[in-house]
Scaffold this motif. Structure first.
Motif, PDB file in Angstrom:
ATOM      1  N   PHE A   1       0.758  -1.169   0.021  1.00 11.39           N
ATOM      2  CA  PHE A   1       0.018  -0.058   0.017  1.00 11.39           C
ATOM      3  C   PHE A   1       0.742   1.221   0.230  1.00 11.39           C
ATOM      4  N   GLY A   2       0.556   2.227  -0.845  1.00 15.58           N
ATOM      5  CA  GLY A   2       1.143   3.610  -1.001  1.00 15.58           C
ATOM      6  C   GLY A   2       0.238   4.697  -1.169  1.00 15.58           C
ATOM      7  N   ARG A   3       0.573   5.662  -1.102  1.00 20.20           N
ATOM      8  CA  ARG A   3      -0.038   6.974  -1.507  1.00 20.20           C
ATOM      9  C   ARG A   3       0.592   8.181  -2.315  1.00 20.20           C
ATOM     10  N   ILE A   4       0.014   8.630  -3.424  1.00 20.61           N
ATOM     11  CA  ILE A   4       0.715   9.580  -4.061  1.00 20.61           C
ATOM     12  C   ILE A   4      -0.319  10.708  -4.399  1.00 20.61           C
ATOM     13  N   THR A   5       0.102  12.048  -4.234  1.00 19.74           N
ATOM     14  CA  THR A   5      -0.741  13.212  -4.576  1.00 19.74           C
ATOM     15  C   THR A   5      -0.226  13.683  -6.168  1.00 19.74           C
ATOM     16  N   VAL A   6      -0.967  13.372  -6.865  1.00 17.11           N
ATOM     17  CA  VAL A   6      -0.633  13.603  -8.209  1.00 17.11           C
ATOM     18  C   VAL A   6      -0.504  15.320  -8.424  1.00 17.11           C
ATOM     19  N   HIS A   7      -1.751  15.893  -8.111  1.00 21.56           N
ATOM     20  CA  HIS A   7      -1.678  17.492  -7.932  1.00 21.56           C
ATOM     21  C   HIS A   7      -2.483  17.697  -6.782  1.00 21.56           C
ATOM     22  N   SER A   8      -2.763  19.012  -6.478  1.00 17.71           N
ATOM     23  CA  SER A   8      -3.589  19.552  -5.657  1.00 17.71           C
ATOM     24  C   SER A   8      -5.168  19.006  -5.793  1.00 17.71           C
ATOM     25  N   GLY A   9      -5.602  18.392  -5.075  1.00 15.74           N
ATOM     26  CA  GLY A   9      -6.809  17.923  -4.978  1.00 15.74           C
ATOM     27  C   GLY A   9      -7.168  16.711  -5.711  1.00 15.74           C
ATOM     28  N   LEU A  10      -5.893  15.781  -5.920  1.00 14.40           N
ATOM     29  CA  LEU A  10      -6.194  14.486  -6.507  1.00 14.40           C
ATOM     30  C   LEU A  10      -4.994  13.429  -5.723  1.00 14.40           C
ATOM     31  N   SER A  11      -5.483  12.401  -5.029  1.00 13.50           N
ATOM     32  CA  SER A  11      -4.654  11.758  -4.434  1.00 13.50           C
ATOM     33  C   SER A  11      -4.992  10.177  -5.072  1.00 13.50           C
ATOM     34  N   LEU A  12      -3.885   9.542  -5.125  1.00 10.45           N
ATOM     35  CA  LEU A  12      -4.110   8.135  -5.479  1.00 10.45           C
ATOM     36  C   LEU A  12      -3.639   6.953  -4.439  1.00 10.45           C
ATOM     37  N   TYR A  13      -4.536   6.178  -3.952  1.00 11.28           N
ATOM     38  CA  TYR A  13      -4.144   5.171  -3.108  1.00 11.28           C
ATOM     39  C   TYR A  13      -3.663   3.990  -4.001  1.00 11.28           C
ATOM     40  N   LEU A  14      -2.646   3.241  -3.731  1.00  8.42           N
ATOM     41  CA  LEU A  14      -2.207   2.308  -4.608  1.00  8.42           C
ATOM     42  C   LEU A  14      -2.219   1.067  -3.696  1.00  8.42           C
ATOM     43  N   PHE A  15      -2.854  -0.029  -4.253  1.00 10.77           N
ATOM     44  CA  PHE A  15      -2.968  -1.354  -3.810  1.00 10.77           C
ATOM     45  C   PHE A  15      -2.127  -2.491  -4.556  1.00 10.77           C
ATOM     46  N   GLY A  16      -1.106  -2.807  -4.209  1.00 10.62           N
ATOM     47  CA  GLY A  16      -0.192  -3.992  -4.974  1.00 10.62           C
ATOM     48  C   GLY A  16      -0.627  -5.186  -4.756  1.00 10.62           C
ATOM     49  N   THR A  17      -1.052  -5.979  -5.496  1.00 15.19           N
ATOM     50  CA  THR A  17      -1.609  -7.557  -5.340  1.00 15.19           C
ATOM     51  C   THR A  17      -0.357  -8.471  -5.000  1.00 15.19           C
ATOM     52  N   PRO A  18      -0.689  -9.655  -4.474  1.00 12.77           N
ATOM     53  CA  PRO A  18       0.275 -10.879  -4.300  1.00 12.77           C
ATOM     54  C   PRO A  18       0.513 -11.401  -5.863  1.00 12.77           C
ATOM     55  N   GLY A  19       1.594 -11.677  -6.147  1.00  7.59           N
ATOM     56  CA  GLY A  19       1.942 -11.941  -7.519  1.00  7.59           C
ATOM     57  C   GLY A  19       1.821 -13.543  -7.703  1.00  7.59           C
ATOM     58  N   GLN A  20       1.593 -14.273  -6.516  1.00  3.93           N
ATOM     59  CA  GLN A  20       1.567 -15.779  -6.818  1.00  3.93           C
ATOM     60  C   GLN A  20       0.185 -16.245  -6.695  1.00  3.93           C
ATOM     61  N   ASP A  21       0.068 -17.516  -7.271  1.00  2.00           N
ATOM     62  CA  ASP A  21      -1.156 -18.123  -7.520  1.00  2.00           C
ATOM     63  C   ASP A  21      -1.934 -18.415  -6.071  1.00  2.00           C
ATOM     64  N   ARG A  22      -1.137 -18.824  -5.013  1.00  2.00           N
ATOM     65  CA  ARG A  22      -1.659 -19.367  -3.690  1.00  2.00           C
ATOM     66  C   ARG A  22      -2.274 -18.216  -3.196  1.00  2.00           C
ATOM     67  N   PHE A  23      -2.043 -17.005  -3.544  1.00  2.51           N
ATOM     68  CA  PHE A  23      -2.775 -15.656  -3.033  1.00  2.51           C
ATOM     69  C   PHE A  23      -3.586 -15.111  -3.631  1.00  2.51           C
ATOM     70  N   ARG A  24      -4.223 -15.821  -4.835  1.00  2.00           N
ATOM     71  CA  ARG A  24      -4.929 -15.272  -5.876  1.00  2.00           C
ATOM     72  C   ARG A  24      -6.380 -14.877  -5.167  1.00  2.00           C
ATOM     73  N   PHE A  25      -6.790 -15.584  -4.225  1.00  2.81           N
ATOM     74  CA  PHE A  25      -8.056 -15.198  -3.720  1.00  2.81           C
ATOM     75  C   PHE A  25      -8.203 -13.987  -3.056  1.00  2.81           C
ATOM     76  N   LEU A  26      -7.201 -13.332  -2.825  1.00  2.00           N
ATOM     77  CA  LEU A  26      -7.232 -11.934  -2.120  1.00  2.00           C
ATOM     78  C   LEU A  26      -7.381 -10.879  -3.135  1.00  2.00           C
ATOM     79  N   TRP A  27      -7.326 -11.189  -4.685  1.00  2.85           N
ATOM     80  CA  TRP A  27      -7.388 -10.312  -5.655  1.00  2.85           C
ATOM     81  C   TRP A  27      -8.926  -9.472  -5.682  1.00  2.85           C
ATOM     82  N   GLU A  28      -9.884 -10.345  -5.653  1.00  5.80           N
ATOM     83  CA  GLU A  28     -11.303  -9.786  -5.494  1.00  5.80           C
ATOM     84  C   GLU A  28     -11.458  -8.769  -4.516  1.00  5.80           C
TER      85      GLU A  28
END
Length: 222
Positions: free
Chosen positions: A95-122
Protein backbone atom coordinates in the motif's frame (compact mmCIF):
# COMPACT_ATOMS: atom_id res chain seq x y z
CA UNK A 1 4.96 0.70 16.31
CA UNK A 2 6.33 3.96 14.88
CA UNK A 3 3.71 6.66 14.36
CA UNK A 4 4.58 6.81 10.64
CA UNK A 5 3.70 3.12 10.27
CA UNK A 6 0.46 3.63 12.19
CA UNK A 7 -0.49 6.52 9.91
CA UNK A 8 0.25 4.35 6.88
CA UNK A 9 -1.98 1.52 8.11
CA UNK A 10 -4.79 3.96 8.96
CA UNK A 11 -4.56 5.46 5.48
CA UNK A 12 -4.70 1.96 3.99
CA UNK A 13 -7.83 1.00 5.92
CA UNK A 14 -9.56 4.29 5.11
CA UNK A 15 -8.73 4.04 1.42
CA UNK A 16 -9.88 0.42 1.24
CA UNK A 17 -13.24 1.34 2.76
CA UNK A 18 -13.77 4.40 0.55
CA UNK A 19 -11.74 4.06 -2.65
CA UNK A 20 -13.15 7.13 -4.39
CA UNK A 21 -14.19 9.97 -2.15
CA UNK A 22 -15.34 13.52 -2.75
CA UNK A 23 -14.21 15.80 0.05
CA UNK A 24 -16.37 18.44 1.67
CA UNK A 25 -16.30 21.65 -0.32
CA UNK A 26 -17.39 25.24 0.06
CA UNK A 27 -17.89 27.85 -2.64
CA UNK A 28 -14.55 28.59 -4.20
CA UNK A 29 -12.87 25.40 -2.95
CA UNK A 30 -11.68 22.57 -5.16
CA UNK A 31 -13.16 19.10 -4.86
CA UNK A 32 -10.66 16.71 -3.30
CA UNK A 33 -10.62 13.27 -4.89
CA UNK A 34 -8.96 10.11 -3.63
CA UNK A 35 -8.91 7.30 -6.18
CA UNK A 36 -7.96 3.66 -5.80
CA UNK A 37 -5.49 2.08 -8.23
CA UNK A 38 -4.53 -1.60 -8.17
CA UNK A 39 -1.00 -2.64 -9.19
CA UNK A 40 -0.81 -6.23 -10.42
CA UNK A 41 1.51 -8.53 -12.35
CA UNK A 42 3.55 -11.67 -11.99
CA UNK A 43 5.94 -12.57 -9.18
CA UNK A 44 9.02 -10.35 -9.30
CA UNK A 45 7.63 -7.94 -11.89
CA UNK A 46 8.32 -4.92 -9.68
CA UNK A 47 4.98 -4.13 -8.01
CA UNK A 48 6.47 -3.41 -4.59
CA UNK A 49 9.29 -1.46 -6.21
CA UNK A 50 6.90 0.78 -8.16
CA UNK A 51 4.71 1.53 -5.16
CA UNK A 52 7.75 2.19 -2.99
CA UNK A 53 9.32 4.55 -5.52
CA UNK A 54 6.28 6.80 -5.96
CA UNK A 55 4.69 6.72 -2.51
CA UNK A 56 4.91 9.93 -0.49
CA UNK A 57 4.40 7.96 2.73
CA UNK A 58 6.35 4.99 3.96
CA UNK A 59 4.86 2.08 1.95
CA UNK A 60 3.05 -0.63 3.84
CA UNK A 61 4.42 -4.03 2.80
CA UNK A 62 3.16 -7.43 3.94
CA UNK A 63 5.89 -9.90 3.11
CA UNK A 64 7.16 -13.26 4.27
CA UNK A 65 10.20 -15.33 3.51
CA UNK A 66 9.87 -17.01 0.15
CA UNK A 67 9.14 -20.72 0.48
CA UNK A 68 10.18 -23.63 -1.70
CA UNK A 69 6.59 -23.89 -2.93
CA UNK A 70 6.81 -20.47 -4.56
CA UNK A 71 7.52 -21.77 -8.03
CA UNK A 72 6.80 -18.59 -9.98
CA UNK A 73 10.08 -17.11 -11.10
CA UNK A 74 11.49 -13.88 -12.40
CA UNK A 75 13.81 -11.10 -11.28
CA UNK A 76 12.52 -8.16 -9.28
CA UNK A 77 13.19 -4.71 -10.72
CA UNK A 78 15.05 -3.72 -7.59
CA UNK A 79 17.29 -6.81 -7.80
CA UNK A 80 18.74 -7.41 -11.24
CA UNK A 81 20.55 -10.51 -10.04
CA UNK A 82 17.49 -12.68 -10.54
CA UNK A 83 14.68 -14.28 -8.63
CA UNK A 84 17.00 -16.76 -6.96
CA UNK A 85 18.18 -13.82 -4.84
CA UNK A 86 14.65 -12.57 -4.10
CA UNK A 87 14.05 -13.95 -0.61
CA UNK A 88 10.69 -12.38 0.24
CA UNK A 89 7.26 -12.27 -1.36
CA UNK A 90 4.13 -10.16 -0.88
CA UNK A 91 1.47 -12.25 0.87
CA UNK A 92 -1.42 -9.80 1.27
CA UNK A 93 -0.84 -6.44 -0.34
CA UNK A 94 1.41 -3.43 -0.71
CA UNK A 95 0.00 0.00 0.00
CA UNK A 96 1.17 3.51 -0.85
CA UNK A 97 -0.19 6.97 -1.53
CA UNK A 98 0.76 9.68 -3.99
CA UNK A 99 -0.65 13.16 -4.54
CA UNK A 100 -0.71 13.69 -8.30
CA UNK A 101 -1.67 17.34 -7.95
CA UNK A 102 -3.64 19.53 -5.56
CA UNK A 103 -7.01 17.88 -5.04
CA UNK A 104 -6.14 14.46 -6.50
CA UNK A 105 -4.55 11.66 -4.51
CA UNK A 106 -4.12 8.04 -5.49
CA UNK A 107 -4.19 5.11 -3.09
CA UNK A 108 -2.10 2.27 -4.52
CA UNK A 109 -2.80 -1.38 -3.71
CA UNK A 110 -0.31 -3.99 -4.90
CA UNK A 111 -1.62 -7.52 -5.33
CA UNK A 112 0.36 -10.62 -4.37
CA UNK A 113 1.90 -12.11 -7.50
CA UNK A 114 1.61 -15.81 -6.72
CA UNK A 115 -1.24 -18.17 -7.44
CA UNK A 116 -1.68 -19.29 -3.83
CA UNK A 117 -2.71 -15.73 -2.86
CA UNK A 118 -4.99 -15.14 -5.84
CA UNK A 119 -8.10 -15.31 -3.63
CA UNK A 120 -7.17 -11.84 -2.27
CA UNK A 121 -7.53 -10.16 -5.65
CA UNK A 122 -11.31 -9.75 -5.53
CA UNK A 123 -11.27 -7.76 -2.31
CA UNK A 124 -8.27 -5.66 -3.32
CA UNK A 125 -9.95 -4.75 -6.62
CA UNK A 126 -13.25 -3.74 -5.03
CA UNK A 127 -13.99 -0.11 -5.83
CA UNK A 128 -10.86 0.40 -7.93
CA UNK A 129 -10.96 3.09 -10.60
CA UNK A 130 -8.31 1.32 -12.67
CA UNK A 131 -5.27 -0.93 -12.57
CA UNK A 132 -1.66 -1.14 -13.69
CA UNK A 133 -0.35 -4.50 -14.93
CA UNK A 134 3.44 -4.62 -14.63
CA UNK A 135 5.11 -6.78 -17.27
CA UNK A 136 8.56 -8.26 -17.83
CA UNK A 137 9.17 -8.99 -21.55
CA UNK A 138 11.10 -12.15 -20.61
CA UNK A 139 8.01 -13.55 -18.89
CA UNK A 140 4.97 -11.99 -20.54
CA UNK A 141 2.94 -15.11 -19.80
CA UNK A 142 3.00 -14.11 -16.12
CA UNK A 143 0.69 -11.20 -17.03
CA UNK A 144 -2.07 -13.35 -18.51
CA UNK A 145 -3.89 -13.89 -15.20
CA UNK A 146 -3.96 -10.16 -14.35
CA UNK A 147 -5.01 -9.12 -17.85
CA UNK A 148 -7.82 -11.69 -17.86
CA UNK A 149 -8.93 -10.65 -14.37
CA UNK A 150 -9.33 -6.97 -15.25
CA UNK A 151 -10.84 -7.58 -18.69
CA UNK A 152 -13.50 -9.89 -17.24
CA UNK A 153 -14.42 -7.33 -14.58
CA UNK A 154 -14.27 -4.40 -17.00
CA UNK A 155 -11.70 -2.57 -14.90
CA UNK A 156 -9.68 -0.24 -17.15
CA UNK A 157 -5.96 -1.02 -17.01
CA UNK A 158 -2.63 0.00 -18.47
CA UNK A 159 0.19 -2.47 -19.16
CA UNK A 160 3.48 -1.01 -17.92
CA UNK A 161 6.54 -2.80 -19.31
CA UNK A 162 9.19 -2.70 -16.60
CA UNK A 163 12.46 -2.41 -18.52
CA UNK A 164 14.92 -4.88 -17.00
CA UNK A 165 18.57 -4.85 -18.10
CA UNK A 166 19.07 -7.50 -20.77
CA UNK A 167 15.34 -7.99 -21.41
CA UNK A 168 14.15 -8.22 -25.03
CA UNK A 169 13.51 -4.76 -26.44
CA UNK A 170 9.95 -5.21 -27.72
CA UNK A 171 7.78 -2.33 -28.89
CA UNK A 172 4.50 -1.41 -27.24
CA UNK A 173 2.68 -2.84 -30.27
CA UNK A 174 4.54 -6.16 -29.94
CA UNK A 175 3.58 -6.44 -26.27
CA UNK A 176 -0.07 -5.60 -26.99
CA UNK A 177 -0.20 -8.33 -29.62
CA UNK A 178 1.57 -10.89 -27.42
CA UNK A 179 -0.92 -10.27 -24.60
CA UNK A 180 -3.89 -10.16 -27.02
CA UNK A 181 -5.10 -6.91 -25.46
CA UNK A 182 -8.41 -5.33 -26.34
CA UNK A 183 -8.02 -2.51 -28.85
CA UNK A 184 -6.98 0.77 -27.28
CA UNK A 185 -5.52 -0.70 -24.07
CA UNK A 186 -2.39 1.39 -23.45
CA UNK A 187 1.06 -0.17 -23.21
CA UNK A 188 3.80 2.06 -21.77
CA UNK A 189 7.48 1.56 -21.01
CA UNK A 190 8.73 2.35 -17.52
CA UNK A 191 11.43 1.93 -14.90
CA UNK A 192 9.70 0.91 -11.67
CA UNK A 193 12.63 2.23 -9.63
CA UNK A 194 12.27 5.77 -10.96
CA UNK A 195 9.68 8.00 -9.29
CA UNK A 196 9.07 10.18 -12.35
CA UNK A 197 8.60 7.14 -14.57
CA UNK A 198 6.21 5.51 -12.12
CA UNK A 199 4.22 8.71 -11.69
CA UNK A 200 3.88 9.02 -15.47
CA UNK A 201 2.43 5.49 -15.60
CA UNK A 202 -0.14 6.40 -12.95
CA UNK A 203 -1.15 9.60 -14.71
CA UNK A 204 -1.61 7.68 -17.97
CA UNK A 205 -3.71 5.14 -16.08
CA UNK A 206 -6.02 7.76 -14.54
CA UNK A 207 -6.43 9.52 -17.90
CA UNK A 208 -7.27 6.28 -19.69
CA UNK A 209 -9.71 5.21 -16.96
CA UNK A 210 -11.41 8.59 -17.18
CA UNK A 211 -11.94 8.20 -20.92
CA UNK A 212 -13.24 4.64 -20.52
CA UNK A 213 -15.69 5.45 -17.72
CA UNK A 214 -16.95 8.52 -19.59
CA UNK A 215 -17.49 6.48 -22.77
CA UNK A 216 -19.42 3.83 -20.86
CA UNK A 217 -21.59 6.43 -19.17
CA UNK A 218 -22.42 8.09 -22.47
CA UNK A 219 -23.20 4.71 -24.04
CA UNK A 220 -25.51 3.85 -21.14
CA UNK A 221 -27.52 7.06 -21.37
CA UNK A 222 -27.47 7.17 -25.18
Amino acid sequence: MPSESIDCEENSRAAHRTPANVGRTMIGEDIALTLKIVVAGGFGAGKSTLIGSVSEIRPLHSEEERSESDTESGPDRGDTGGVERKTSTTVAMDFGRITVHSGLSLYLFGTPGQDRFRFLWEELCEGALAAVVLADTRRLEDCFAAVDHFERRRIPFVVAVNRFPGAPDHTEHDVAQALDLDGGTPVVLCDARDRASGKDVLIRTVEYAGRMHTARLLAAVG
